[in-house]
Design a protein around this motif. Structure first.
Motif, PDB file in Angstrom:
ATOM      1  N   UNK A 169      -4.732-121.349 -70.006  1.00 28.33           N
ATOM      2  CA  UNK A 169      -5.807-122.010 -70.512  1.00 28.33           C
ATOM      3  C   UNK A 169      -7.237-121.327 -70.177  1.00 28.33           C
ATOM      4  N   UNK A 170      -7.318-120.733 -69.087  1.00 28.85           N
ATOM      5  CA  UNK A 170      -8.652-120.059 -68.632  1.00 28.85           C
ATOM      6  C   UNK A 170      -8.749-118.889 -69.859  1.00 28.85           C
ATOM      7  N   UNK A 171      -7.945-118.092 -69.961  1.00 28.01           N
ATOM      8  CA  UNK A 171      -8.005-116.913 -70.917  1.00 28.01           C
ATOM      9  C   UNK A 171      -8.151-117.430 -72.406  1.00 28.01           C
ATOM     10  N   UNK A 172      -7.921-118.666 -72.665  1.00 35.06           N
ATOM     11  CA  UNK A 172      -8.019-119.086 -74.048  1.00 35.06           C
ATOM     12  C   UNK A 172      -6.651-118.975 -74.855  1.00 35.06           C
ATOM     13  N   UNK A 219      -8.935-104.675 -75.860  1.00 34.84           N
ATOM     14  CA  UNK A 219      -7.805-105.528 -75.892  1.00 34.84           C
ATOM     15  C   UNK A 219      -7.890-106.675 -74.559  1.00 34.84           C
ATOM     16  N   UNK A 220      -8.018-107.884 -74.764  1.00 32.32           N
ATOM     17  CA  UNK A 220      -8.244-108.780 -73.586  1.00 32.32           C
ATOM     18  C   UNK A 220      -9.465-109.112 -73.197  1.00 32.32           C
ATOM     19  N   UNK A 221     -10.499-108.157 -73.792  1.00 30.44           N
ATOM     20  CA  UNK A 221     -11.954-108.610 -73.207  1.00 30.44           C
ATOM     21  C   UNK A 221     -12.574-110.022 -73.505  1.00 30.44           C
ATOM     22  N   UNK A 222     -12.114-110.449 -74.818  1.00 31.15           N
ATOM     23  CA  UNK A 222     -12.623-111.771 -75.242  1.00 31.15           C
ATOM     24  C   UNK A 222     -12.017-112.901 -74.112  1.00 31.15           C
ATOM     25  N   UNK A 233     -12.362-116.630 -69.676  1.00 28.15           N
ATOM     26  CA  UNK A 233     -11.965-116.679 -68.289  1.00 28.15           C
ATOM     27  C   UNK A 233     -13.194-117.085 -67.267  1.00 28.15           C
ATOM     28  N   UNK A 234     -14.260-116.246 -67.498  1.00 26.41           N
ATOM     29  CA  UNK A 234     -15.356-116.333 -66.665  1.00 26.41           C
ATOM     30  C   UNK A 234     -16.111-117.811 -66.942  1.00 26.41           C
ATOM     31  N   UNK A 253      -8.568-106.805 -66.268  1.00 26.46           N
ATOM     32  CA  UNK A 253      -7.480-106.035 -66.707  1.00 26.46           C
ATOM     33  C   UNK A 253      -7.447-105.705 -68.348  1.00 26.46           C
ATOM     34  N   UNK A 254      -7.406-104.584 -68.902  1.00 28.82           N
ATOM     35  CA  UNK A 254      -7.005-104.263 -70.029  1.00 28.82           C
ATOM     36  C   UNK A 254      -5.835-104.776 -70.607  1.00 28.82           C
TER      37      UNK A 254
END
Lengths: 346, 346
Positions: B38-41, B306-309, B314-315, B171-172
């Motif tokens: 959920x946090x990372x969408x 990849x993963x940056x969004x 998350x933040x 993390x990438x």
């Protein structure tokens, strides 16, 4: 065009390399790699590239002889400094080492730095499969491919290869550029004059390119957008960042920078199948999967495994010999003419 | 809609799982996995799936408690029998073990069998990256995807994930279905009623499907044709054939076979970065690559990793809490109503 028996082509190729300054060990390994590539029908990784390889040998960009040195990073991990020799040579040594590590611990991984273009990754994954191992092989390369959403080349076509042993010896070989087009395919289009399909290359402003001659001034796109970009990054990180090799623009072009070592990095992994189960049990499970895949063929059609067409070509080459392409003969003839390595197609 | 502080959602989720028969250890690990998603969408891997998970817990298809057992296959290799527990739990245990093996030898690989759907592979590759390791995670899954050139589903969407540590902790994360569409995306389209783009799904005769409801009767296509097929096969071989898990039609559907354990297999690899060079040197090299990527952004644009969004989301979740989707609340409310796990959105 007469077909050339495989051993004859191998002997010719090794002799030709030696006549142009390649040391015996590299000549033997590179000849084997190039002729194997011809056998499986990956002609762009075969003898066609001898002229550029030998120009690079002459300039010192590919060092002959070279002294690759292994550094032991742990019971399962090694780093090979390729000493600027042939990538085909370094890749083979590195996979051999990964296989030995995997024999001891179950898995072996070897990074390579100070290497050059390594040809087709399938060669090394087949090397692993031949030893009863699952193999992975990847290499970074000279920038030709955009980052997803970016303009201009950042990554190489960064090939990724996976191989798994089969009971019949015909390694399942996944071998792909992480760009939509392989560099070798662009060169084929340049040779044939055929335009590229749309959506695979862009100019410096991001506008589509279909003229293969213009790709050098623009860039290829990663395959599948974000997915190809992700895989390309994986290869760049494992083969480049982690090994101490060149990264992105730190990798030289085999063609444009003929005086300069490639600074390519590779990454090879071997996983020992027999630690999981007896090989026969693995083969049973593998072929049951293959049967499921085959059963999905449309009426009158066939579903192939990755690499399967390659093995059909390989079998034909072993039986009937190799028919070199006219382009290859044209490229190699001048090299053969200046030596006593009598060309087998005469 | 009020945002829910992350610790509150975690506590609720664990309590809810426990109230529906999940043992404490799995409840804690699964809650952490779902709330992280959920946090990372990655909401499709979050609380939205609680109803089906808990139906499977009730039927015994997901075993609670379960007793996963490790088999040591070598200094770098392990096999985990997941004992039909949650895939999120087995995946986490397996990556933890792979990390320990990699601490000892440089590389660790762990296969998992007798598991269930494991959620997002990125969770496990981040687990590795958090320990200073490069991580790979893959899983086979219930057949939904054709073999390239075949008709009808043979493979699962067989996700493949890669993660690499960065200095900033973000993390990438490369995380992809090897089909053109993820199963979760098809479900989103079913929910929204929006048709699928063309070229991603076919019916039993190979004709295109755009109605998401009809995908179940047909099949998805591998992404990028032969390339996605090759990657899907790699996942099936490593996670399925090699581990002793279900393969192709041997993997059950989480939704259609609610009484049956999933028979999913996973494969996880950890590679110790610090064996190659000090972490700070690795981070320097990594961020130099990132700078090259950033520099390719078009005017006024941005090139993301990849993963940056995901890390931006998350933040925000850490700072402002998580806003659950109305669909998730609708799905989870009935489960919360029958327990004393007071829903944090009330």
């Amino acid at each position: 065009m007469a077909r050339i028996p495989v051993p004859d082509l191998m002997a010719f190729c090794a002799k030709l390399l030696a006549a142009h300054g390649v040391d015996e060990e590299q000549a033997r390994n590179v000849a084997e790699n190039l002729v194997w590539s011809e056998c499986v029908g990956r002609r762009n990784f075969g003898l066609l590239r001898l002229p550029v390889y030998l120009e690079r040998v002459a300039s010192g960009a590919i060092k002959c002889p070279c002294s690759p040195r292994f550094e032991n990073l742990g019971p399962s991990l090694g780093l090979l400094d390729g000493d600027d020799g042939f990538g085909q040579h370094a890749g083979m040594l590195a996979m051999k080492h990964a296989i030995e590590l995997a024999r001891g611990t179950g898995v072996g991984a070897v990074g390579v730095r100070n290497s050059n273009f390594f040809g087709t990754g399938a060669y090394f994954t087949h090397q692993a499969a031949d030893a009863g191992m699952i193999g992975l092989a990847m290499s970074n390369s000279f920038p030709k491919v955009t980052a997803h959403g970016g303009l201009g080349a950042v990554f190489g076509t960064n090939p990724f290869a996976f191989g798994a042993p089969r009971r019949n010896g015909e390694t399942l070989m996944v071998d792909m550029a992480t760009s939509g087009l392989a560099g070798s395919t662009v060169r084929q289009h340049i040779t044939s004059g055929e335009p590229l399909p749309e959506g695979l290359a862009v100019d410096v402003d991001g506008a589509p390119i279909t003229d293969p001659e213009k790709v050098g001034g623009g860039a290829l796109l990663p395959f599948g957008g974000a997915k190809g970009y992700g895989l390309s990054l994986m290869v760049e990180i494992l083969a480049g960042v982690l090994t101490g090799a060149g990264v992105t623009h730190g990798v030289a072009s085999m063609y444009k920078d003929k005086q300069e070592p490639g600074h390519n990095g590779h990454f090879l992994i071997a996983i020992d199948v027999s630690r999981f189960m007896p090989m026969e049990a693995y083969y049973d499970r593998f072929e049951a999967m293959v049967a499921d895949i085959r059963a999905s063929a449309p009426d009158g059609g066939e579903v192939l495994l990755p690499g399967e067409m390659r093995w059909r070509e390989y079998a034909e080459a072993q039986e009937r010999g190799i028919e070199l392409s006219p382009t290859t003969i044209e490229a190699v003839s001048p090299l053969a003419a200046v030596t006593d390595a009598g060309a087998p197609w005469r």
